[in-house]
Design a protein around this motif. Structure first.
Motif, mmCIF file in Angstrom:
data_model
loop_
_atom_site.group_PDB
_atom_site.id
_atom_site.type_symbol
_atom_site.label_atom_id
_atom_site.label_comp_id
_atom_site.label_asym_id
_atom_site.label_seq_id
_atom_site.Cartn_x
_atom_site.Cartn_y
_atom_site.Cartn_z
ATOM 1 N N ASP A 286 0.810 -1.218 0.000
ATOM 2 C CA ASP A 286 0.000 0.000 0.000
ATOM 3 C C ASP A 286 0.845 1.271 0.000
ATOM 4 O O ASP A 286 0.378 2.324 -0.423
ATOM 5 N N GLU B 35 3.283 1.836 -1.875
ATOM 6 C CA GLU B 35 3.852 2.069 -3.194
ATOM 7 C C GLU B 35 2.995 2.992 -4.067
ATOM 8 O O GLU B 35 3.517 3.700 -4.918
ATOM 9 N N TRP B 36 1.688 3.015 -3.861
ATOM 10 C CA TRP B 36 0.804 3.710 -4.794
ATOM 11 C C TRP B 36 0.967 5.225 -4.706
ATOM 12 O O TRP B 36 0.898 5.823 -3.645
ATOM 13 N N ASN C 276 -0.157 8.982 -5.121
ATOM 14 C CA ASN C 276 -1.355 9.823 -5.144
ATOM 15 C C ASN C 276 -1.008 11.090 -5.916
ATOM 16 O O ASN C 276 -0.382 12.009 -5.382
ATOM 17 N N ALA D 244 1.773 2.858 -10.038
ATOM 18 C CA ALA D 244 0.630 3.589 -10.602
ATOM 19 C C ALA D 244 -0.107 2.660 -11.549
ATOM 20 O O ALA D 244 0.453 1.661 -12.015
ATOM 21 N N LYS D 245 -1.362 2.996 -11.831
ATOM 22 C CA LYS D 245 -2.157 2.212 -12.784
ATOM 23 C C LYS D 245 -2.548 3.107 -13.954
ATOM 24 O O LYS D 245 -2.925 4.265 -13.768
ATOM 25 N N ASP E 73 -0.571 -2.195 -14.310
ATOM 26 C CA ASP E 73 0.354 -1.707 -13.289
ATOM 27 C C ASP E 73 1.634 -1.164 -13.925
ATOM 28 O O ASP E 73 2.145 -1.724 -14.896
ATOM 29 N N LEU F 165 -4.381 6.103 -6.423
ATOM 30 C CA LEU F 165 -4.890 5.093 -5.508
ATOM 31 C C LEU F 165 -4.506 5.425 -4.087
ATOM 32 O O LEU F 165 -3.370 5.799 -3.807
#
Length: 328
Positions: free
Chosen positions: A212, A214-215, A217, A240-241, A246, A317
């Motif tokens: 968590d 890693e995402w 914002n 990131a997505k 991914d 995310l």
């Protein structure tokens, strides 16, 4: 007649500990053993791989111990039989029991990659960068049973430069820790060093990293997004997505260019010549290196040549769990 060399027991596991081990081994000390974690499976084929400290100890022809759990009676008996005068630890990776800390005749020194009491715990280099700290450093402390709470023997600060990431900062701090240890050990062995208790104010904890963390914002300020990316590079990588796929973002830099205009929705991609830009809350950040899932890392420019990326949007995310934990 000169006194016998101080008997040093060294405990460490990752690359961070190697310069300190090499420095002690070159000094006027008797390294009675090196204790490191057992070989661990790595890679897709899960090949058993020795730790960096094990490889260094073997290259130096030093005695080696690899207990699965250092707190077990068998391991403690082995260590006690070595009759160490001083224990030196650097990122060993297990919590050391009081029974072990009581074995060395003169005491136990830990090399920690932060300015204690800030960033006690498992990931101090990552957390300093993620938090946007202006400086960090190395602290040598006497060990106690509590996590990184022992009295300070020596501390030295280093600035965090805009170009730093975890890799560059790690290497500087590892070298600094080795230098500080070489300077401290003669004074410590002779009893001329007086440790100072850590202050009660300013204690923070560098929790272990989880998925968590890693995402990215993208709705944060540019400086925060930049700190996030460099605070996870070269491991484990900011994530990131894009269109459900991914990505790892390995390197980026803030952009100061008023001609780019007002940022679009956070996470929006813009191609500006050969620059691959992403909008954040207060400006734009340029991606330099990224890695789509299942592919090798590449420059952002190379990736963008094969993708109609202009106007696409990375997802922002939020973390979904709050996991913690740390090791000594």
């Amino acid at each position: 007649m000169s006194e016998p060399a101080a008997r040093v027991l060294f405990m460490g596991t990752p690359d961070f500990a190697v310069p300190a081990l090499e420095a002690v081994a070159k000094g006027p000390y008797d390294v009675v053993a090196v204790v490191t974690q057992p070989d661990r499976p790595q890679g897709r084929r899960r090949v058993l791989t020795p730790s960096p400290v094990k490889r260094a100890a073997q290259a130096l022809s030093l005695p080696l111990l690899q207990p699965d759990k250092v707190r077990r009676d068998g391991a403690l008996t082995q260590i006690a039989a070595l009759r160490p005068d001083v224990l030196v630890t650097a990122a060993y990776g297990q919590i050391l029991p009081q029974r072990l800390l009581d074995i060395p005749r003169l005491g136990c020194i830990n090399i920690h990659a932060s300015l204690l009491p800030r960033w006690r715990g498992a990931a101090p280099i990552h957390r300093a960068l993620l938090a946007g700290d202006a400086e960090t450093g190395v602290t040598l402390m006497e060990m106690v049973a509590a996590l990184d709470a022992g009295p300070i023997l020596s501390a030295r600060a280093v600035p965090i430069e805009l170009e730093d990431n975890v890799g560059s900062l790690h290497d500087r701090l590892a070298a600094l820790g080795a230098q500080m240890l070489v300077e401290l050990l003669p004074e410590y062995v002779s009893g001329r060093v007086k440790a100072q208790p850590q202050p009660d104010i300013g204690v923070t904890y560098a929790k272990q990293l989880h998925r968590d963390d890693e995402w990215i914002n993208w709705a944060n300020r540019v400086a925060v997004v930049h700190d996030h990316i460099r605070g996870l590079s070269p491991w484990p990588g900011a994530a990131a997505k894009l269109r459900g796929a991914d990505f790892k973002i390995w390197a980026a830099r803030p952009i100061v260019d008023s001609s780019l205009g007002t940022p679009e929705l956070p996470g929006t991609l813009r191609l500006n010549g050969r620059q691959v830009l992403v909008s954040c809350l207060d400006g734009w950040i340029e991606l330099n290196s990224l890695q789509p899932a299942g592919r090798k890392a590449m420059t952002a420019d190379d990736w963008a040549r094969g993708v109609d990326a202009d106007g696409l949007r990375f997802s922002s995310l939020e973390p979904t769990t709050d996991k913690g934990g740390a090791q000594s």
